[in-house]
Scaffold this active site. Structure first.
Site, mmCIF file in Angstrom:
data_model
loop_
_atom_site.group_PDB
_atom_site.id
_atom_site.type_symbol
_atom_site.label_atom_id
_atom_site.label_comp_id
_atom_site.label_asym_id
_atom_site.label_seq_id
_atom_site.Cartn_x
_atom_site.Cartn_y
_atom_site.Cartn_z
ATOM 1 N N GLU A 157 -45.156 0.795 1.980
ATOM 2 C CA GLU A 157 -46.179 -0.153 2.418
ATOM 3 C C GLU A 157 -47.441 -0.177 1.559
ATOM 4 O O GLU A 157 -48.538 0.152 2.049
ATOM 5 C CB GLU A 157 -46.567 0.123 3.879
ATOM 6 C CG GLU A 157 -45.420 -0.001 4.861
ATOM 7 C CD GLU A 157 -45.888 -0.133 6.308
ATOM 8 O OE1 GLU A 157 -47.090 0.062 6.559
ATOM 9 O OE2 GLU A 157 -45.050 -0.449 7.164
ATOM 10 N N GLU A 365 -38.134 0.729 8.779
ATOM 11 C CA GLU A 365 -38.901 1.112 9.968
ATOM 12 C C GLU A 365 -38.827 -0.012 10.985
ATOM 13 O O GLU A 365 -38.916 -1.190 10.621
ATOM 14 C CB GLU A 365 -40.393 1.327 9.659
ATOM 15 C CG GLU A 365 -40.739 2.629 9.036
ATOM 16 C CD GLU A 365 -42.253 2.809 8.850
ATOM 17 O OE1 GLU A 365 -43.041 2.352 9.689
ATOM 18 O OE2 GLU A 365 -42.623 3.417 7.825
HETATM 19 C C1 NOJ Z 1 -46.022 1.880 9.132
HETATM 20 C C2 NOJ Z 1 -46.183 3.140 8.364
HETATM 21 O O1 NOJ Z 1 -45.243 3.282 7.350
HETATM 22 C C3 NOJ Z 1 -46.266 4.377 9.226
HETATM 23 O O2 NOJ Z 1 -46.918 5.343 8.488
HETATM 24 C C4 NOJ Z 1 -46.939 4.023 10.525
HETATM 25 O O3 NOJ Z 1 -47.272 5.120 11.292
HETATM 26 C C5 NOJ Z 1 -46.019 3.090 11.267
HETATM 27 N N1 NOJ Z 1 -45.768 1.903 10.476
HETATM 28 C C6 NOJ Z 1 -46.481 2.665 12.639
HETATM 29 O O4 NOJ Z 1 -47.605 1.858 12.578
#
Ligand code: NOJ
Length: 473
Positions: A157, A365
């Site tokens: 990200e 994710e």
């Molecule tokens: C995105 C991120 O990669 C992760 O670090 C974060 O905790 C989660 N999504 C949840 O927001």
């Protein structure tokens, strides 16, 4: 799903490991930022540093065949001179070996936001020197683990890291500076290309990709003004990462607009060549929600994200001056952190990405953050089960329509430290009792997911009829 589909869960080093000053680990920018501002931190997190064997055992018993995690750069490289910390190297050998011994395919991220503080002190990602440091770090880990690990991703990200740190200012380095935002974005994408180059030149046998916080773009109507706003939003949310990493091209209309107001002279001809020649072979998409867009209607840029959950629904606001506005469908359902629940967006998002890029996709994710009482005998997280069911259903539809999706990772393996949201925002399939030596306790969703993994998705309830008042790209 197809044979060999990867079913697993995901974590990130800073969010789950703890052991922040053990095993020769040096501080990351998050340690320094959180300690200095006296904020909730990941010093202990889920204690995965000490309990990783138990976590991997639970994965295996839960039917998983893969685990997505990140390496902590501050555990591996000690200083600006690039010296290696053998204890850190050994730790990840142990984790990888434990995965392999349990039939769990490691899926590794090189950078999930925990930049060593010594690199932040020379300018962090806004500095070209950090690109070279990343190349060095990447070469070390490819050499160490390359013969054991098939799946690599460079960055997790980039958009969240850069926009939150350099523009919104809620993450370290906590500033609001558009010029530095552009620089950091560019240098990360350049570092991605350089690591891909490195990986190939080293003759590694696995696959290398990047992970993106995917916001599929929808518009409020079909008008020309909305279409233009959608294009701007797609550049802002997605294209600068996906087009750059997959096609080797930074969107030229975006560069044109930025060039009108900012100094882009730090981007060199050779950089564009490196980016063009070194593209990824798969993409990881993290999906939480879509972005619904309308034309810009005036006023200054506002990037307000409901970070605590406490502010209530509808308090996030995104306006990018002269580009677009983001709105939320009032008829939708939202999480306690103001995130829209919209599985259809995952189906349509996969189709959009697959039509545009045509490379293998992993959903790296997907999950729901909730306040949960974990002291009860059995944790019945029905809402999470429904959420996950509907999103896996969406993936199955996309696959049935031809998209090449090869894996799915629930965020997160266990409850962990959620950055500025602390430990109260629980995502895990396994509960962590943070007050009590981080004891592990599987939730109902863990047992539910075991059946999904073991049946290769056949136990998913196929239910949602999709329809939308809005227009997708
Ligand atoms: C995105 C991120 O990669 C992760 O670090 C974060 O905790 C989660 N999504 C949840 O927001």
């Amino acid at each position: 799903m197809k044979e060999n589909f990867l079913w697993g869960t995901a974590t990130a080093s800073y969010q789950c490991e703890g052991g922040w000053n053990e095993g020769g680990r040096v501080p990351s920018l998050w340690d320094i930022f959180l300690h200095k501002n006296n904020l909730e931190n990941g010093n202990v997190a889920s204690d995965h540093y000490h309990q990783y064997k138990e976590d991997i055992r639970l994965m295996k018993e839960g039917g998983h065949n893969t685990y997505r995690f990140s390496l902590a750069w501050p555990r591996i490289i000690k200083n600006l001179q690039g010296e290696v910390n053998q204890e850190g190297i050994n730790f990840y050998h142990n984790v990888i070996d434990e995965c392999l011994a349990n039939g769990i395919e490691p899926f590794i991220t090189l950078f999930h936001w925990d930049l060593p503080q010594y690199l932040e002190e020379i300018g962090g990602w806004a500095s070209r020197e950090v690109v070279a440091a990343f190349e060095h770090y990447a070469a070390i880990v490819f050499k160490e683990y390359g013969d054991k690990v098939t799946y690599w991703t460079t960055f997790n990200e980039p958009r969240y890291y850069v926009f939150s740190g350099y523009k919104i200012g809620n993450y370290p380095p906590a500033i609001d500076d558009t010029q530095l935002t552009i620089q950091a974005s560019f240098y990360m994408m350049l570092a991605n290309a350089k690591a891909v180059k490195q990986y190939r030149e080293m003759g590694q046998n696995g696959k290398i990709g990047i992970v993106h916080s995917y916001s599929p773009i929808f518009g409020i109507d079909d008008s020309l003004e909305t279409k233009i706003a959608m294009r701007n939003a797609d550049n802002y949310f997605n294209n600068w990462i996906l087009d750059t990493a997959i096609l080797g091209e930074i969107p030229v209309d975006m560069l044109g607009r930025l060039h009108e107001k900012y100094d882009l002279s730090f981007m060199k001809t050779d950089d564009f060549k490196t980016i063009k020649e070194n593209t990824v072979e798969f993409v990881g998409l993290n999906y939480y929600a879509r972005a619904l867009i309308r034309p810009y209607s005036g006023g200054e840029t506002i990037l307000r994200i409901n970070n605590s959950g406490a502010e209530g629904r509808g308090t996030s606001k995104v306006v990018v001056k002269n580009w677009f506005e983001q709105v939320w469908d009032p008829t939708s359902e939202f999480t306690e952190w103001d995130t829209e629940i919209y599985p259809q967006g995952l189906y349509e998002g996969i189709m959009m990405a697959y039509r545009k890029y045509g490379i293998p996709i992993y959903i790296t994710e997907n999950g729901i953050g909730m306040y949960e009482d974990i002291t009860v005998e059995s944790i019945r997280d029905e809402k999470r089960i429904e959420f996950l069911n509907d999103h896996i259903d969406a993936i199955q539809r996309a696959v049935e329509e031809g998209a090449d999706v090869r894996g799915y990772y629930i965020w997160s393996t266990m409850d962990l430290y959620s950055w500025k949201n602390g430990h109260d925002k629980r995502y895990g399939l396994v509960a962590i009792d943070f007050e009590n030596d981080c004891k592990r306790k599987p939730k109902a969703s863990y047992y539910w997911y075991k059946q999904v993994c073991e049946s290769n998705g056949k136990t998913i309830e196929r239910k949602r009829e999709y329809d939308s008042n809005f227009v997708s790209l």
